[in-house]
Structures are given as C-alpha cells and as structure tokens.
Design a protein around this motif. Structure first.
Motif, PDB file in Angstrom:
ATOM      1  N   GLY A   1       0.895  -1.074  -0.012  1.00 54.15           N
ATOM      2  CA  GLY A   1      -0.044   0.032   0.134  1.00 54.15           C
ATOM      3  C   GLY A   1       0.944   1.160  -0.042  1.00 54.15           C
ATOM      4  N   GLN A   2       0.108   2.418   0.055  1.00 54.64           N
ATOM      5  CA  GLN A   2       1.000   3.673  -0.144  1.00 54.64           C
ATOM      6  C   GLN A   2       1.383   4.264   1.339  1.00 54.64           C
ATOM      7  OE1 GLN A   2      -1.055   6.419  -2.315  1.00 54.64           O
ATOM      8  NE2 GLN A   2      -1.391   4.980  -4.226  1.00 54.64           N
ATOM      9  N   CYS A   3       2.174   5.035   1.536  1.00 55.65           N
ATOM     10  CA  CYS A   3       2.667   5.712   2.534  1.00 55.65           C
ATOM     11  C   CYS A   3       2.892   7.257   2.262  1.00 55.65           C
ATOM     12  CB  CYS A   3       4.150   5.393   3.136  1.00 55.65           C
ATOM     13  SG  CYS A   3       4.184   3.465   3.334  1.00 55.65           S
ATOM     14  N   HIS A   4       2.797   8.136   3.464  1.00 50.30           N
ATOM     15  CA  HIS A   4       2.801   9.380   3.431  1.00 50.30           C
ATOM     16  C   HIS A   4       3.434  10.052   4.494  1.00 50.30           C
ATOM     17  CE1 HIS A   4       0.557  10.378  -0.128  1.00 50.30           C
ATOM     18  NE2 HIS A   4      -0.469   9.505   0.246  1.00 50.30           N
TER      19      HIS A   4
ATOM     20  N   MET B   1       1.183   4.852   7.113  1.00 51.45           N
ATOM     21  CA  MET B   1       0.590   3.903   6.185  1.00 51.45           C
ATOM     22  C   MET B   1      -0.852   3.684   6.123  1.00 51.45           C
ATOM     23  SD  MET B   1       3.397   0.723   7.811  1.00 51.45           S
ATOM     24  CE  MET B   1       4.853   0.875   7.666  1.00 51.45           C
ATOM     25  N   LEU B   2      -1.004   3.787   4.708  1.00 52.68           N
ATOM     26  CA  LEU B   2      -2.479   3.528   4.272  1.00 52.68           C
ATOM     27  C   LEU B   2      -2.860   2.210   4.076  1.00 52.68           C
ATOM     28  CD1 LEU B   2      -2.389   6.345   1.346  1.00 52.68           C
ATOM     29  CD2 LEU B   2      -3.098   6.746   3.781  1.00 52.68           C
ATOM     30  N   PRO B   3      -4.088   1.813   3.950  1.00 50.20           N
ATOM     31  CA  PRO B   3      -4.625   0.407   3.863  1.00 50.20           C
ATOM     32  C   PRO B   3      -4.055  -0.118   2.639  1.00 50.20           C
ATOM     33  CG  PRO B   3      -6.535   1.889   4.543  1.00 50.20           C
ATOM     34  CD  PRO B   3      -5.366   2.974   4.136  1.00 50.20           C
ATOM     35  N   TRP B   4      -3.850  -1.390   2.601  1.00 51.81           N
ATOM     36  CA  TRP B   4      -3.385  -2.202   1.513  1.00 51.81           C
ATOM     37  C   TRP B   4      -4.299  -2.003   0.375  1.00 51.81           C
ATOM     38  CZ3 TRP B   4      -5.606  -6.408  -0.712  1.00 51.81           C
ATOM     39  CH2 TRP B   4      -6.763  -6.909  -0.131  1.00 51.81           C
TER      40      TRP B   4
ATOM     41  N   SER C   1      -5.409   4.278   9.748  1.00 53.06           N
ATOM     42  CA  SER C   1      -6.922   3.880  10.531  1.00 53.06           C
ATOM     43  C   SER C   1      -6.928   4.462  11.743  1.00 53.06           C
ATOM     44  CB  SER C   1      -6.936   2.564  10.563  1.00 53.06           C
ATOM     45  OG  SER C   1      -6.027   1.730  10.868  1.00 53.06           O
ATOM     46  N   SER C   2      -5.674   4.674  12.536  1.00 52.06           N
ATOM     47  CA  SER C   2      -5.608   5.066  13.761  1.00 52.06           C
ATOM     48  C   SER C   2      -5.744   6.635  14.177  1.00 52.06           C
ATOM     49  CB  SER C   2      -4.166   4.636  14.685  1.00 52.06           C
ATOM     50  OG  SER C   2      -3.197   5.267  13.775  1.00 52.06           O
ATOM     51  N   LEU C   3      -5.641   7.528  13.023  1.00 48.63           N
ATOM     52  CA  LEU C   3      -5.716   8.778  12.999  1.00 48.63           C
ATOM     53  C   LEU C   3      -7.145   9.325  13.021  1.00 48.63           C
ATOM     54  CD1 LEU C   3      -2.606   9.919  11.091  1.00 48.63           C
ATOM     55  CD2 LEU C   3      -2.603   9.562  13.597  1.00 48.63           C
ATOM     56  N   CYS C   4      -7.524  10.677  13.468  1.00 49.89           N
ATOM     57  CA  CYS C   4      -8.887  11.171  13.307  1.00 49.89           C
ATOM     58  C   CYS C   4      -8.653  12.444  13.140  1.00 49.89           C
ATOM     59  CB  CYS C   4      -9.863  10.900  14.686  1.00 49.89           C
ATOM     60  SG  CYS C   4      -9.995   9.092  15.280  1.00 49.89           S
ATOM     61  N   GLN C   5      -9.732  13.271  12.481  1.00 53.32           N
ATOM     62  CA  GLN C   5      -9.735  14.436  12.128  1.00 53.32           C
ATOM     63  C   GLN C   5      -9.615  15.431  13.376  1.00 53.32           C
ATOM     64  OE1 GLN C   5     -12.915  15.575   9.511  1.00 53.32           O
ATOM     65  NE2 GLN C   5     -12.733  13.799   8.553  1.00 53.32           N
TER      66      GLN C   5
ATOM     67  N   ALA D   1     -14.318  12.419  15.968  1.00 53.33           N
ATOM     68  CA  ALA D   1     -13.939  11.277  16.026  1.00 53.33           C
ATOM     69  C   ALA D   1     -13.759  10.433  14.664  1.00 53.33           C
ATOM     70  CB  ALA D   1     -14.776  10.591  17.163  1.00 53.33           C
ATOM     71  N   GLN D   2     -14.030  11.232  13.670  1.00 52.87           N
ATOM     72  CA  GLN D   2     -14.181  10.656  12.557  1.00 52.87           C
ATOM     73  C   GLN D   2     -12.682  10.567  11.951  1.00 52.87           C
ATOM     74  OE1 GLN D   2     -16.828  12.629   9.856  1.00 52.87           O
ATOM     75  NE2 GLN D   2     -15.771  11.555   7.760  1.00 52.87           N
ATOM     76  N   GLY D   3     -12.390   9.511  11.309  1.00 46.16           N
ATOM     77  CA  GLY D   3     -11.110   9.001  10.775  1.00 46.16           C
ATOM     78  C   GLY D   3     -10.710   9.885   9.581  1.00 46.16           C
ATOM     79  N   LEU D   4      -9.423   9.844   9.432  1.00 43.94           N
ATOM     80  CA  LEU D   4      -8.927  10.734   8.339  1.00 43.94           C
ATOM     81  C   LEU D   4      -8.986   9.951   7.072  1.00 43.94           C
ATOM     82  CD1 LEU D   4      -5.560  12.290   9.748  1.00 43.94           C
ATOM     83  CD2 LEU D   4      -7.607  13.617   9.074  1.00 43.94           C
ATOM     84  N   SER D   5      -9.639  10.584   6.090  1.00 43.97           N
ATOM     85  CA  SER D   5      -9.564   9.763   4.523  1.00 43.97           C
ATOM     86  C   SER D   5      -8.329   9.700   3.906  1.00 43.97           C
ATOM     87  CB  SER D   5     -10.716  10.395   3.757  1.00 43.97           C
ATOM     88  OG  SER D   5     -10.169  11.969   3.378  1.00 43.97           O
TER      89      SER D   5
END
Length: 263
Positions: free
Chosen positions: A37-40, A48-51, A83-87, A91-95
């Motif tokens: 998957g991609q990383c930033h 690490m983004l989802p696979w 998936s562990s980071l939120c806005q 409590a909504q996750g970051l896209s």
C-alpha cells in the motif's frame, strides 16, 4: 528493482521509496503472498495507508533474509497506520485524500506552535492546556469513573497517552453537559492515541514522556449546598424529612435528587 527505487526495512515491513517522492510499504503474507500500500510522510511520522494490492511474493524466510539486507528506515522517528488517526476536533477518521493533502502541505490548518492555556472538546475527551505547557485529557470511563492522562503533540498531531489517573466521582451527565460547552479542539490537524504511534527501530530508546503533575480532585458537595438546592426547588415538607435520615441512606437520597445517581 527499478534504478530510481530505494528499499528500507521497518520492523516487518519493507518501505520502498520511488524517486524520493512516492512511498510504498510491502508486507509478507502467509503462503508466499504479499500485500502493499501507499505511505505518506507527515513530518516526523510515516503514515501507512490500507493495502491496495495483493499478489505472490517471497516465502517467509526469504522475505526476512531479503529485508535484513536492507538499510533501516531512518527518515522518520515514528510510524502509524492511517486508520488510527482522526480529524481534529471530531472522532471521524482521516480519509486517504485528507492524509495526502496534509502530507503535501495542502491542508488549510494553521500550525499553532505555542497554544494558549484553556480547555477544549475533542470527541468524548476534555483536553486542557495548562500554564506549565503540558496537556492533559479527561473523560468518563467504566463504572462512571473520571479517568485521565497526559498528551503530547508530534508532527501537528495530538496523541492521548495512557490512563494515569482515576477518580471516584460519578457525575457523568454533568461532565458531558459541560464538555459540550467547550470550544472544539483545533490546535492540531489530527489526533490519535499514543498506543497507535510506533517508534522506528533506530529510535526506540527515545520514547515520548507521559509524566505530568495532573491530579483530578472530585467536586466536594456539602450538606448546606444540598439543603439550598432542595429549598430552591420548592420542596415540600415530605422532602425535608430526608434530612432526618442517617448516614448512607440520607446521602443516597440527596445524591439521587441532585445528580440522578442510580444505586
């Protein structure tokens, strides 16, 4: 491997840097498969983004031998999963797109280097910036107990540390009623829990410190305060008979009326 690619090892992952711009993670899967998957890079954190791809790869021992020949990843101190980071503030996750924008400096958030002291709402947490420049969190945990700990900010992301304190107070409704009155947390671009932030191998002896002199004190309720409350409610003579009751039974009745406590 393409000539403009450089590979690194990071725990059980292989990180591939493409032309010093695009990052990809690769992980071994059972039966000779692999996912990637991609990383930033968000400053000092590799996210690490989802696979997004799965295919054939090395056997487990082959993947291990290959990764051990690679240099360590040292371009960030930490890494975590998207998936562990939120806005920030909710409590909504970051896209994926939001993470890409933050990494590319396209976020409209303005970095606050020295935030002023005060309290803020962050989901179900009360975040307080103290005058001594440390940050604490507070919320209601199991059995309606007030729990809290400290926070730290890394790469414009606030991380909530593990629970350090616990109070016997049971004012759940009052806590969340007051929490709704606080301004939303907007001092960082995102937030997460410290347990999701992993330290890269080279820097594992430099874990962040969570110690802070935070010690919540339960609100003290006096008998006089309770009597004033009952009188202000226009209580009848029957209600005041409760004052004659002794010990715990009397306290239970008063607390039930004032704080709606269920015994």
């Amino acid at each position: 491997m393409v000539s403009n690619e450089i590979s690194y090892r990071l725990d059980e992952f292989v990180i591939i840097e493409h032309s010093s711009v695009v990052l990809t993670w690769v992980k071994h899967m059972p039966f000779g498969g692999q996912r990637s998957g991609q990383c930033h890079r968000l400053d000092n954190i590799l996210v690490m983004l989802p696979w997004d791809h799965e295919g054939p790869g090395y056997l487990k021992w082959e993947f291990h031998e290959y990764s051990m020949q690679l240099p360590r990843w040292t371009k960030t101190h930490y890494y975590c999963f998207a998936s562990s980071l939120c806005q920030g503030g909710i409590a909504q996750g970051l896209s994926t797109e939001e993470i890409r924008q933050i990494a590319g400096g396209e976020s409209s958030h303005e970095l606050v280097k020295v935030p002023e002291s005060g309290s803020f709402q962050l989901g179900r947490y009360k975040i307080t910036i103290h005058r001594s420049n440390f940050i604490s969190w507070l919320t209601i945990g199991g059995l309606n107990k007030t729990i809290g700990g400290t926070c730290f900010i890394e790469s414009d992301i606030i991380f909530l540390g593990p629970q350090e304190n616990e109070s016997e107070t049971k004012q759940r409704r009052l806590f969340f009623a007051e929490l709704k009155l606080l301004p939303l947390w907007d001092k960082t671009v995102a937030w997460g829990h410290a347990g999701s932030l992993k330290i890269c191998e080279k820097f594992k002896n430099q874990s962040p410190s969570y110690s802070a002199p935070w010690n919540p004190e339960p609100k003290k309720i006096s008998i006089k305060d309770n009597l004033i409350f009952l009188q202000s409610e226009g209580s009848s003579e029957e209600k005041f008979r409760e004052i004659k009751e002794s010990g715990i039974d009397w306290l239970k009745n008063i607390w039930t009326r004032v704080y709606r406590v269920v015994w």
